[in-house]
Every structure is written in structure tokens, then in C-alpha cells.
Design a protein around this motif. Structure first.
Motif, PDB file in Angstrom:
ATOM      1  N   MET A   1       0.828  -1.205   0.000  1.00 26.34           N
ATOM      2  CA  MET A   1       0.000   0.000   0.000  1.00 26.34           C
ATOM      3  C   MET A   1       0.864   1.257   0.000  1.00 26.34           C
ATOM      4  O   MET A   1       0.532   2.255  -0.636  1.00 26.34           O
ATOM      5  CB  MET A   1      -0.922  -0.001   1.211  1.00 26.34           C
ATOM      6  CG  MET A   1      -2.016  -1.061   1.159  1.00 26.34           C
ATOM      7  SD  MET A   1      -3.167  -0.796  -0.223  1.00 26.34           S
ATOM      8  CE  MET A   1      -3.940   0.741   0.274  1.00 26.34           C
ATOM      9  N   TYR A   2       1.989   1.202   0.709  1.00 28.87           N
ATOM     10  CA  TYR A   2       2.892   2.353   0.779  1.00 28.87           C
ATOM     11  C   TYR A   2       3.427   2.720  -0.601  1.00 28.87           C
ATOM     12  O   TYR A   2       3.444   3.890  -0.991  1.00 28.87           O
ATOM     13  CB  TYR A   2       4.038   2.021   1.727  1.00 28.87           C
ATOM     14  CG  TYR A   2       5.068   3.107   1.905  1.00 28.87           C
ATOM     15  CD1 TYR A   2       4.747   4.317   2.497  1.00 28.87           C
ATOM     16  CD2 TYR A   2       6.386   2.914   1.491  1.00 28.87           C
ATOM     17  CE1 TYR A   2       5.700   5.306   2.681  1.00 28.87           C
ATOM     18  CE2 TYR A   2       7.346   3.884   1.673  1.00 28.87           C
ATOM     19  CZ  TYR A   2       6.997   5.088   2.264  1.00 28.87           C
ATOM     20  OH  TYR A   2       7.943   6.063   2.436  1.00 28.87           O
ATOM     21  N   PHE A   3       3.814   1.706  -1.369  1.00 30.00           N
ATOM     22  CA  PHE A   3       4.422   1.968  -2.671  1.00 30.00           C
ATOM     23  C   PHE A   3       3.393   2.298  -3.753  1.00 30.00           C
ATOM     24  O   PHE A   3       3.776   2.626  -4.881  1.00 30.00           O
ATOM     25  CB  PHE A   3       5.290   0.785  -3.101  1.00 30.00           C
ATOM     26  CG  PHE A   3       6.556   0.649  -2.303  1.00 30.00           C
ATOM     27  CD1 PHE A   3       7.334   1.757  -2.028  1.00 30.00           C
ATOM     28  CD2 PHE A   3       6.974  -0.585  -1.815  1.00 30.00           C
ATOM     29  CE1 PHE A   3       8.498   1.647  -1.285  1.00 30.00           C
ATOM     30  CE2 PHE A   3       8.136  -0.709  -1.081  1.00 30.00           C
ATOM     31  CZ  PHE A   3       8.901   0.413  -0.808  1.00 30.00           C
ATOM     32  N   LYS A   4       2.107   2.212  -3.433  1.00 32.34           N
ATOM     33  CA  LYS A   4       1.095   2.667  -4.389  1.00 32.34           C
ATOM     34  C   LYS A   4       1.253   4.163  -4.671  1.00 32.34           C
ATOM     35  O   LYS A   4       0.865   4.643  -5.728  1.00 32.34           O
ATOM     36  CB  LYS A   4      -0.313   2.397  -3.865  1.00 32.34           C
ATOM     37  CG  LYS A   4      -0.793   0.960  -4.057  1.00 32.34           C
ATOM     38  CD  LYS A   4      -2.230   0.792  -3.621  1.00 32.34           C
ATOM     39  CE  LYS A   4      -3.179   1.515  -4.574  1.00 32.34           C
ATOM     40  NZ  LYS A   4      -4.599   1.258  -4.201  1.00 32.34           N
ATOM     41  N   GLY A   5       1.831   4.880  -3.740  1.00 34.49           N
ATOM     42  CA  GLY A   5       2.045   6.307  -3.924  1.00 34.49           C
ATOM     43  C   GLY A   5       3.111   6.637  -4.940  1.00 34.49           C
ATOM     44  O   GLY A   5       3.277   7.798  -5.319  1.00 34.49           O
TER      45      GLY A   5
END
Length: 781
Positions: free
Chosen positions: A339-343
Motif C-alpha cells: 500500500m505504501y508503494f502505491k504512492g
């Protein structure tokens, strides 16, 4: 003529000595599995001053031209620590963009001091000792070869962690994505650019080796991509226990790493932790002369005293600051990092998600605590401290808060909307109840933040609801201007009307200025209206104090016997009671909680600046943020052209070995000259620190039509809901129905008591945290 000569001298002082390029010689290099990896011996000038001289990690700089993306790095390359079979307990990442040598050395020297403390034995044992530096790896990630500051490369060259002439553009036509420089350095460069070696008699303490990996990314791809390189390319190979994240420019105190690590060691369910971040105040607190720095210092201090402790006790800290935080590596695996790297990727037309990922660290915190079937919590560590530079110019502050406010707003909405994930986590019944309570608390705060501009104006309106005569007062449910009641008598009605007009027109001006303008372009306008709103806030504070003073004088006249009937009097006189309770529950609690935390000085040096800036944060900073909700960029600081790099072409020799003929830095005497020149350059920079002038570029923003359309809808709804709130509670007919003559408006009473209740919650949990911290402190002694 004299002035021109002085200007020329100043210009000469400010010039940076060009970094000497190493002499190159043609060499044949073997490619292992098609990878270009070279080990270049360091200068004898370096080696003769250091303690450890045996072992390739101390004598040779390793360069690896990585041609993979971060996710596939470990399948193709191995880092030195892996080859040496070392267990990594702490992996530290220092991310930078274009920070100069001063900011870099401020952070790097502090990191080295922390490692030295862990190795010194001063940490009461706890598994650390003289050789503990082997269990710590420091990763420096620079976001783009074209952006890296050349002075910072000078410092890295002196430390032995970088060398010109090594980077390559491609290997066998595969473009290089990252340049890895691995070296165990034994040099410390202070923020004053003073170089200290192991044999320097002037050094304050032993300089321990520091396993350093400098990753120079080929392309600029934002900080979150730098973290991807760290977590996927480095940590997947090293498998550290704890990962510490630091922004270059942040300076942790020398015991901070130890205290952060102890938080994870005490409780295996701690998934993340952060320390106290404070504004850098400079020598003798001189930075506090800038009111913007003073305001931010007060904000940081009160957040560390009231907000972070509350969240820590409940188990969910809404944001672990990216500038200085730590995570348990195993806890990050799976959904949190995903989820963090979705940014990292564009979000198409999902504007709310794009804004949400301006605060991607908030998303990471939410995912950790809500991780299915786990009991992870987040911890605030008061003993781990760090200071960071804060914006000193108004336009820089507005740009920073645009990202913070928009990101935190949408990330908070996301967390509250998905509160049901609490029940799918592995938390105990009690912890789930605490998390639900915190969700309700955050929802109330989010609602107040949405109506911030309306509530700000209503507070002003109710305090200055002064009418010229009783007829007007009965219409507005205000007070009649009279001697002893109105401090501006006989001009109270006129003063009230003029201030109201100034307030409304100033707000409209800020809305117009915020639409389509960069803060730099209208910084003079912003500064003017900061002063306007500061004057308005000064009037508001005066009216609040006057009302309380008048109430006390009235009580003294009616009850000359003393304090025996004071509480009964407060229960009868509503406006006096509400103002006293609200004031005690905010400003007095600020002082009391700060004293309990043994850190009261910001209440003396910064509280006044903070109070007068409150309307500006609502009507300038917040308005700019929402009016630019379509802008989801981080901004850039100007792009410099990068030097064209040579490529590597492999061939097969007679023995069947894959080799490449390349030019590499020469060794022996030539390398000694290169290193000596790098040292001279650092000394030159140190001698002319005071002659530098800062320069900054502009910001590039995104102007997609759909994003602007979304901005329009959100801002219209935001303004409409706030204007509706103001209309309802300033409408004479409504006021006549809900307010009796002479009584305080019920909505103002609601605001004052809400502030009191929220402040009391913060104070109670802050006190609980302080007791927990005291127990932990005594256990570690």
C-alpha cells in the motif's frame, strides 16, 4: 570603484573550487554473471590516518552498476555485508534530493555519533559492544544523478564513499538504474566541514567504522522511490531487524538510535516508532527571532507533549514522520509496503487518492496497525530526539503545509472510512476499544478542521458582536455599547463593523490570491495579510481578556466577602464561565503539561507568536491548500544537466571469460593526488561557509483539467458548508430563537466546551504516557 572590487572579492569567496577529476587508465575488468562490479583501492593518504587497514571493506571502494529495478536487485547482486555473513540489526537510510554539504554532514555526522554511542558501552550493555558497528548499515540514497549537490559529492569523496570516473551509463546496452558505492568509512566530517580521522588528537571520541552504502539513482523519481530502493534492493538482501528512516537535514541526538531500538526490544508488537522532532533553533536560540520558526517550534513541541503521547498510549500514531522514524522490517512485509508503494505510481483521475499519497507515511502507519491477524502498535519514544530545519520563509511554509494539509486530510478520511478493519486485526478486545475511541477522536478533529474557517470567523464575530444601541443589539443578539461593558465605548459598534469588514475582505482576497498563483509570486500579498490577521487576533485576545476581567470585577462588587461564591457565580454567568474554562483548558494546560514534561520554555518564547498566527493558518495556509487541491506534486528545485557517462561493452576473451575494457581511476600516486585535492576542497569550503548565499528555484506543478475540476467541486462544497454555518449562527432570526438577551451564543459555548473537552483528553493521555515513560526510563538505568 571600491564597491565593485568588494563585490568581486565576495564573488570569488563564494566560488566553489572545481572537484579535480581523477586520472583515468584503461583496464580490463572481468564481468561476473554479466555484472559490472569493480573494487578500486583507496588512496594511501586516506589509509595512513585510519585505525583499520586490513580487509577490502576498509581499503577498496566497491562500485556496482545496477541495471535492474529495485524489486529484482537481490536476485542479481549481493552486497558486501551479505558476502561477509554479517547479521544486520539496524539499517539506516538517509534520503536526499539536492541538499548541500552542510545539511548532509549535519545528518551523517549525527548518524556516526549514534553508532559510536552504541559501540562505546555507554548504552548499559543491552547487546551492544565495541564491534557493534558490524551490525549497522548506513544507506545514503540520492534522488537522481542530475539533482545531486556537487558539494555533497565532495564530502562523500573525502569519506571514501564516492569517486568520479566510476559511474557507467549502461552495461551491455542495459541502462544503469542505480550506482552503488560500498565502503566502510572511518572519516567523520562535521557540519562545519571539519574532517576528523581516527588518528586526529583533537577528536572528541573514537571514530568507529561505519558500513556505508551510497546509492546514486540515475533518475529522479521522488522520495518514495528512494525508499523502494532501500527496502527492496537493500533490506531484502540484508534482512535487518529495524529500519531507521532519516531525511538529510535532520540531526538526531547521539542516543536516539539506542532508545528507538529499545522500544522494539521491549515490546515485540511494536511495528513502528518515532522520536521527538524539534525545530532547529540555532546558537542561543537566535532562529526564534523569526516568528515563523517560533510558531513552528511551538507546534512541534505541543505535538510532542500532547498529541504523540495520546496516540502512543492508544496504540495508533497517525503519522510517524518520514524525517525521523523507525520500523520493524518484518512488520512491513506484505500489505503495508504494498500500500505504501502505491504512492509511487500516477493515480489517473483519482484525485483524492493522489492527495492521500502526499502523506504516504500516514497510509503506512494505518496499514501496520490494521494488519490482519496481528497486534502491531506504534510507539512514541520521548528519549529519542532529533532537530530539523523548518521553513523560515512564508512561501516555503505555505508550500509545505499544502502537501501536509491535503495529504493528512484525505489520509484521515481514508483511515476513518475503513475503521472496520480494526475488527479483522489480531488486537485484543481492550485494544480494539482503544482504537475505536481514537477513531472517534480523530473523526471529531477532522470535522472541526473542515469547519475551521467558519469557526474562526464565528469566534471573531461573537467576541465583536457590539451594537450601537439596544434596538440593533436585540436584532443581532449582541451587546449594547456602553461604558464599562464596551472597551471601545462610544465607538464599539464602529470598531466592530470595521474589523468585520476587514476580516471578510481579507478572506476573499486570500481566496482570489490562492487560485492559480504560486506562493513565491504573491509572497508580499501573503505577508501583508498575515499582519492584518495578526492585528485581528490581537483584538480577539484583548476582547477575551476584557470579558474575563469584567466578569471578575463584577463578581468582586457583588461578593465582597471573597471566593466563597465564585463557582456559583460562574455557573450563573455563562459567557464568563465558558471563556474561563476554555482558557484554562487550553493555554493553562499547555503550560502545565510542558512543565510536567520538563520542557516549558517554548511557552515563554513562542506562545504569543503562535496565538497571533492562528487566523493566518486558517485563512491563508488552509485556504491555499484547499484551493490547490488539484496540485499533487512535491515540487522540484531546479534541474541541472548531468554529465554523460561512458558505457560498458562486454567481450569474451580466449579463456572464455566475459570481460570489458574500460577506463577507471588510476591508482598509486595519481589516486593520492585525487584524494588530497578532495581534502583541500573541503578545507576551502569550510573556510568560506559564512560567504555562501542560498539560492532556490521555482516549483513545477501539474495542471490537469480533471484535477482542477475536482478542486472546484471540493472548494465550492467547503466554502458553502462553512458559509452556511456562519449564516445560521449570525442570522438575527436564528439568534433570537436560540439566544436570550445578554446570554452567550450557544454555538460559541459549544466551541469553547469542545475545545476544553478535547484538550482534557489530550492532557489525560499525555500524563498516562509520561508515567509509562518514567517506568521505562527507570528500567533502563
Amino acid at each position: 570603484m571600491i564597491n565593485k572590487v568588494q563585490d568581486k572579492v565576495q564573488e570569488f569567496k563564494q566560488q566553489t573550487l572545481p572537484r579535480a577529476q581523477p586520472k583515468m587508465t584503461q583496464q580490463q575488468v572481468k564481468l561476473k554473471d554479466g555484472n559490472f562490479i569493480v573494487n578500486v583501492p583507496l588512496s594511501k593518504e586516506y589509509l595512513k590516518h585510519v585505525e583499520f587497514k586490513d580487509g577490502e571493506e576498509f581499503t577498496h571502494l566497491r562500485y556496482t552498476a545496477a541495471t535492474t529495478d529495485p524489486d529484482n536487485f537481490c536476485s542479481k547482486y549481493k552486497l558486501r555485508q551479505t558476502e561477509l555473513g554479517r547479521k544486520t540489526r539496524i539499517a539506516v537510510v538517509c534520503t536526499m534530493y539536492a541538499e548541500d554539504d552542510i545539511l548532509f554532514t549535519k545528518t551523517m555526522s549525527a548518524v556516526q555519533d549514534n553508532i559510536a554511542y552504541l559501540c562505546s558501552g555507554a548504552s548499559n550493555g543491552k547487546g551492544w559492544g565495541e564491534d557493534s558497528w558490524k551490525q549497522i548499515v548506513v544507506v545514503i540514497v540520492s534522488d537522481g544523478r542530475s539533482k545531486v549537490n556537487q558539494r555533497t559529492l565532495d564530502v562523500l569523496s573525502v569519506m571514501g564513499c564516492y569517486m568520479d570516473g566510476l559511474p557507467r551509463a549502461s552495461v551491455n546496452d542495459e541502462p544503469v538504474t542505480g550506482h552503488f558505492f560500498e565502503f566502510t568509512t572511518q572519516v567523520r566530517v562535521s557540519p562545519r566541514l571539519v574532517t576528523r580521522f581516527g588518528d586526529d588528537p583533537a577528536k572528541e571520541e573514537r571514530i568507529v567504522p561505519c558500513q556505508t552504502l551510497f546509492l546514486l539513482k540515475e533518475k529522479n523519481a521522488k522520495k518514495i522511490n528512494s525508499h523502494r530502493w532501500f527496502f527492496k534492493a537493500v533490506c531484502d538482501g540484508l534482512d535487518p531487524e529495524i529500519c531507521i528512516l532519516i531525511d538529510v537535514g535532520t540531526k538526531p541526538t547521539k542516543q536516539s538510535f539506542y532508545h528507538l531500538y529499545r522500544a522494539f526490544e521491549r515490546n515485540p508488537n511494536v511495528a513502528g516508532a518515532c522520536g521527538e522532532i524539534a525545530a532547529e533553533l540555532g546558537a542561543n536560540w537566535r532562529n526564534l527571532l523569526n516568528p515563523l520558526v517560533a510558531v513552528q517550534n511551538f507546534e512541534y513541541k505541543m505535538s510532542n507533549i500532547l498529541d504523540k503521547p495520546l496516540e502512543s498510549v492508544l496504540g495508533y500514531i497517525s503519522v510517524l514522520p518520514g524525517a525521523f522514524s523507525a520500523y520493524r522490517y518484518q512488520a512491513l512485509q506484505g500489505e503495508p509496503l504494498k500500500m505504501y508503494f502505491k504512492g509511487e505510481k500516477p493515480h489517473g483521475t483519482n484525485v483524492s487518492e493522489a492527495n492521500m499519497y502526499l502523506a504516504e507515511d500516514r497510509i503506512l502507519c494505518f496499514e501496520l496497525v490494521m494488519k490482519a491477524s496481528h497486534q502491531y502498535v506504534l510507539k512514541y519514544v520521548k528519549s529519542a530526539k532529533a532537530e530539523t530545519d523548518v521553513p523560515s520563509e512564508l512561501h516555503d511554509l505555505i508550500k509545505q503545509r499544502r502537501r501536509w494539509l491535503n495529504g493528512s486530510f484525505f489520509a484521515s478520511v481514508h483511515a476513518i472510512w475503513h475503521f472496520t478493519r480494526i475488527f479483522s486485526s489480531g488486537h485484543t478486545f481492550v485494544r480494539k476499544g482503544m482504537l475505536l475511541f481514537e477513531t472517534l477522536y480523530n473523526a471529531i478533529n477532522l470535522l472541526f478542521s473542515w469547519f475551521n474557517i467558519g469557526n474562526m470567523y464565528l469566534s471573531f464575530y461573537f467576541l465583536f458582536n457590539i451594537a450601537e444601541n439596544s434596538e440593533l443589539a436585540s436584532c443581532t443578539q449582541g451587546i449594547t455599547s456602553a461604558a464599562g461593558i464596551d472597551p471601545f465605548y462610544p465607538y464599539g459598534g464602529a470598531v466592530s463593523a470595521v474589523l468585520r469588514c476587514i476580516y471578510i475582505s481579507s478572506f476573499i482576497a486570500m481566496v482570489i490570491a490562492s487560485l492559480g498563483n504560486r506562493p513565491e509570486a504573491i509572497k508580499t500579498v501573503h505577508i501583508v495579510f498575515v499582519y492584518v490577521f495578526a492585528v485581528i487576533m490581537a483584538f480577539m485576545l484583548f476582547m477575551g481578556i476584557w470579558t474575563i476581567k469584567s466578569g471578575i470585577e463584577t463578581y468582586v462588587k457583588v461578593h465582597p466577602e471573597g471566593l466563597s461564591g465564585f463557582f456559583q457565580y460562574m455557573s450563573r454567568v455563562q459567557n464568563f464561565r465558558d471563556l474561563v474554562v476554555s482558557g484554562l483548558s487550553t493555554y493553562v494546560l499547555y503550560v502545565l503539561s510542558s512543565i510536567l514534561f520538563l520542557d516549558p520554555w517554548h511557552t515563554v518564547t513562542c506562545m504569543l507568536q503562535y496565538l497571533v498566527m492562528i487566523p493566518s493558518f486558517a485563512n491563508i495556509v488552509t485556504v491555499y491548500a484547499f484551493c490547490n487541491i488539484h496540485d499533487v506534486s512535491w515540487g522540484t528545485k531546479g534541474i541541472t544537466s548531468a554529465v554523460v557517462l561512458p558505457s560498458v561493452k562486454a567481450t569474451t576473451n580466449d579463456k572464455g571469460e566475459t570481460t570489458a575494457t574500460v577506463e577507471l581511476p588510476a591508482q598509486a600516486k595519481d589516486s593520492d593526488e585525487y584524494y588530497s585535492d578532495a581534502l583541500r576542497k573541503i578545507d576551502h569550503e569550510a573556510a568560506h561557509l559564512l560567504d555562501r548565499k542560498d539560492g532556490s528555484g521555482g516549483d513545477d506543478t501539474t495542471d490537469d483539467d480533471f484535477f482542477k475540476q475536482f478542486r472546484t467541486f471540493v472548494v465550492v462544497f467547503w466554502f458553502f458548508s462553512n458559509f452556511l454555518l456562519v449564516f445560521i449562527f449570525t442570522n438575527p432570526w436564528v439568534n433570537s430563537k436560540i439566544t436570550s438577551a445578554g446570554d452567550i451564543n450557544p454555538y460559541l459555548g459549544f466551541l469553547l466546551w469542545s475545545v476544553a473537552a478535547l484538550s482534557l483528553v489530550r492532557f489525560v493521555f499525555s500524563t498516562i504516557y509520561l508515567m509509562q515513560w518514567g517506568v521505562e526510563y527507570m528500567q533502563d538505568r
